[in-house]
Design a protein around this motif. Structure first.
Motif, short mmCIF file in Angstrom:
data_model
loop_
_atom_site.label_atom_id
_atom_site.label_comp_id
_atom_site.label_asym_id
_atom_site.label_seq_id
_atom_site.Cartn_x
_atom_site.Cartn_y
_atom_site.Cartn_z
N LYS A 1 0.84 -1.20 0.00
CA LYS A 1 0.00 0.00 0.00
C LYS A 1 0.87 1.25 0.00
O LYS A 1 1.87 1.30 0.69
CB LYS A 1 -0.90 0.00 1.23
N GLY A 2 0.48 2.23 -0.78
CA GLY A 2 1.19 3.50 -0.79
C GLY A 2 2.45 3.47 -1.66
O GLY A 2 2.67 2.52 -2.41
N GLU A 3 3.24 4.53 -1.51
CA GLU A 3 4.42 4.67 -2.36
C GLU A 3 5.67 4.09 -1.70
O GLU A 3 5.82 4.16 -0.48
CB GLU A 3 4.66 6.15 -2.68
N TYR A 4 6.56 3.56 -2.51
CA TYR A 4 7.83 3.03 -2.05
C TYR A 4 8.95 3.64 -2.88
O TYR A 4 8.74 4.04 -4.02
CB TYR A 4 7.87 1.50 -2.22
N GLU B 1 8.11 4.94 5.94
CA GLU B 1 8.83 5.06 7.22
C GLU B 1 10.32 4.80 7.07
O GLU B 1 11.06 4.87 8.05
CB GLU B 1 8.27 4.06 8.25
N GLY B 2 10.75 4.44 5.87
CA GLY B 2 12.16 4.16 5.65
C GLY B 2 12.55 2.72 5.94
O GLY B 2 13.73 2.37 5.93
#
Ligand code: ADP
Ligand code: MG
Length: 583
Positions: free
Chosen positions: A154-157, A181-182
């Protein structure tokens, strides 16, 4: 912490379990039976009791046996190596026919963990990626198989690293991504996905706007199916459903084929294992199996495994669609799937709907069909899943619930008719009852008229009207007798027979006739309509019949000869002579 449970009751494959902890609807669990584990799925939870449907025989199971819940739904393993594989509904590898009857408690690995694939990176360090974005590719046969960001992300990486070009196994790390979150997450060549949840990973699912050629004239010319569209083939036993599906599999304009074989009897499944691997891909001259996955099951497999199989097949299709491919899903027959749904619902003692099928049968079928479609991917490319299912209505009764529900869900209807099959008029698709709703889409009409011929759709409608009129006059001739009607009626009747014999009928077992590309279909329909426009003047109805038989024979021969080849042109000359010496 995984939840556990204790078996409290058993009715055939339905087992009730006292649970400790939380379990979710459709969650997978394993029941410990001696040294083996039986796989099952949660189908009902109420307080501390859960009902689970066991995917195998429950022989020997007793109260007090322990259950371990897995915390996830039934999943399919996705990765290179799916093509040219055969699986059961639970994705057990069926290498040979003997495996169709796996031992109880045996689950095989769907993909080869030793095999080495040559990886070429696509993404690079620093790229921002989301689920289904392409990180790299390997060659699966001759198809580019994309290694993607798992659909569950989910979301960007941010891409931290991608493996350099080289040879890897499916378990090697192909990329390391950083979440918002890194944190580092590793991506391999495989991922898992719950089969009953549609795979997303696309921006948009527009209405289908172009046609998928099947090479079958009755479909492409008369009632075309859209790429990303849905269709169904109802027909009594022996009318040619399987032959038609195999023809579509062979010639259809698709890159990947997934065949969900839900057989009534084991021998129908043996059929698919012996026949399908023999099929040759006319596009490449290689074995069709190289770009096919077969999911198969028989009635002697447990009901839940049969119910799962079409979902497993669809999920594999969606996976390849996310790579930008044209995928064709064929399910033969979906009635067996519906029967599995019925068995499950009956055992649960749910309030039954029509013919004891589940009350929500229509919704289940519609939801399944709606997973097909053409999609626009994140990178702007398109991918599609086109779905054609067969239905085998008991006694050929098209009013039964599965046919009726499917009719609401599918956009194309190719009704096979006992009467035509008996007369060996194959494919036995009824030309008047069958339809394609895509022919009502303005974008599809524009597509056909611009791709095939400016007046194509008008021509198709004319052909349909000739067939319709032919049926009417045939009835009148039948009642009033050959001499009781004007000769023009005979002419109209023979024109419809001309379309039937030259366009509608097609020999699935002749190399040339079986595969009719669109340019050839356009040529033949135009030719046939030209014959219909010809001004004949017959003195007797016998003369009319004889002339049309001569013409039909010439045009039939053309269907069997190489398009625009020497022989083909000779027949064309013969046709012109037959028309000119007529007056
Ligand atoms: P179903 O799956 O509906 O039970 P099949 O597909 O097995 O029926 O077809 C039954 C038989 O009908 C085939 O074995 C074949 O002999 C004949 N047949 C069906 N379609 C064609 C076709 N297009 N051309 C020639 N023969 C056909
Ligand atoms: Mg069949």
């Amino acid at each position: 912490m995984k939840s556990t449970g204790i078996v409290t009751g058993i009715i055939s494959n339905l087992v009730t379990v006292k649970i400790s902890g939380h379990v979710a609807q459709n969650e997978i669990c394993y029941i410990n039976l001696g040294g083996t584990k039986l796989m099952a799925e949660v189908i009902k939870v109420s307080g501390e009791d859960a009902s689970v449907q066991v995917y195998e025989s429950t022989r020997g199971l007793k109260q007090g046996d322990t259950v371990e819940f897995e915390g996830h739904m039934l999943e399919v393993t996705l990765g290179p190596g799916l093509l040219s594989s055969s699986y059961d509904g639970l994705q057990n590898n069926l290498e040979t026919m003997s495996d169709v009857f796996l031992k109880r408690g045996e689950y095989t690995s769907p993909l080869d963990h030793e095999k080495v694939w040559h990886f070429v990176p696509i993404a690079k360090k620093g790229d921002t990626v989301v689920a289904a974005d392409w990180l790299g590719e390997v060659k699966e046969g001759w198809l580019p198989h994309k290694i993607m960001v798992p659909f569950s992300f989910k979301g960007e990486y941010t891409v931290k690293s991608v493996a350099p070009e080289g040879d890897y196994t499916i378990d090697d790390t192909m990329a390391v991504l950083l979440n918002s979150e890194g944190d580092e997450v590793k991506v391999t060549m495989t991922q898992k996905w719950p089969v009953k949840v549609a795979v997303g990973g696309y921006v948009e699912k527009p209405r289908p706007y172009r046609i998928m050629e099947t090479g079958v004239r009755c479909i492409d010319t008369m009632n075309p199916i859209a790429e990303g569209g849905t269709g169904f083939i109802p027909g009594p036993f022996g009318c040619g459903k399987t032959v038609l599906q195999h023809a579509i599999a062979q010639q259809g304009d698709a890159e990947v084929i997934v065949m969900a074989a839900c057989g009534e009897r084991a021998n129908e499944v043996v059929e698919i294992f012996t026949e399908f691997p023999e099929l040759v891909d006319p596009h490449t001259g290689r074995k069709l199996m190289e770009r096919t996955t077969i999911i198969c099951n028989t009635s002697n497999m447990p009901v839940a495994a049969r119910e799962a199989s079409v979902y497993t097949a669809m999920t594999i299709c969606e996976y390849y669609r996310a790579m930008g491919m044209k995928v064709l899903l064929l399910a033969d027959s979906t009635s067996r799937w519906a029967q599995a749904l019925r068995e499950m619902s009956n055992r649960m003692e749910e309030l039954p709907g029509a013919d004891a099928f589940p009350v929500d049968l229509s919704a289940i079928i519609s939801n399944f069909y709606s997973r097909a479609g053409i999609v626009r991917l994140n990178n702007g490319q398109t991918g599609s899943v086109t779905f054609i299912g067969t239905v085998s209505p008991a006694g050929g009764n098209l009013k039964e619930p599965v046919t009726e529900s499917t009719k609401k869900a599918a956009r194309c209807f190719y009704g096979l008719e006992q009467n035509r099959a008996d007369k060996k008029r194959y494919p036995a698709i009824n030309p008047l009852d069958s339809y394609s709703k895509y022919l009502e889409y303005p974008e599809i009409i524009d597509y056909l008229n611009s791709k095939i011929a400016p007046d194509w759709v008008e021509k198709v409608n004319r052909a349909k009207n000739i067939v319709r009129r032919g049926k009417e006059v045939a009835e009148q001739i039948n009642i009033l007798g050959d001499d009781g009607v004007p000769i023009s009626y005979h002419e109209q009747y023979w024109k419809s027979e001309l379309i039937d014999f030259v366009i509608l009928q097609q020999d699935a077992f002749d190399k040339i006739d079986a595969l009719t590309p669109m340019d050839r279909q356009e040529f033949m329909l135009t030719l046939v309509l030209d014959v219909c426009d010809h001004e004949f003047s017959f003195d007797t109805f016998e003369e009319c019949g004889a002339k049309f038989k001569e013409i039909i024979n010439i045009l039939r021969q053309m269907n069997y000869s190489e398009f625009q080849g020497e022989q083909f042109k000779k027949y064309l000359d013969q046709l012109h002579k037959a028309l000119s010496n007529e007056q």
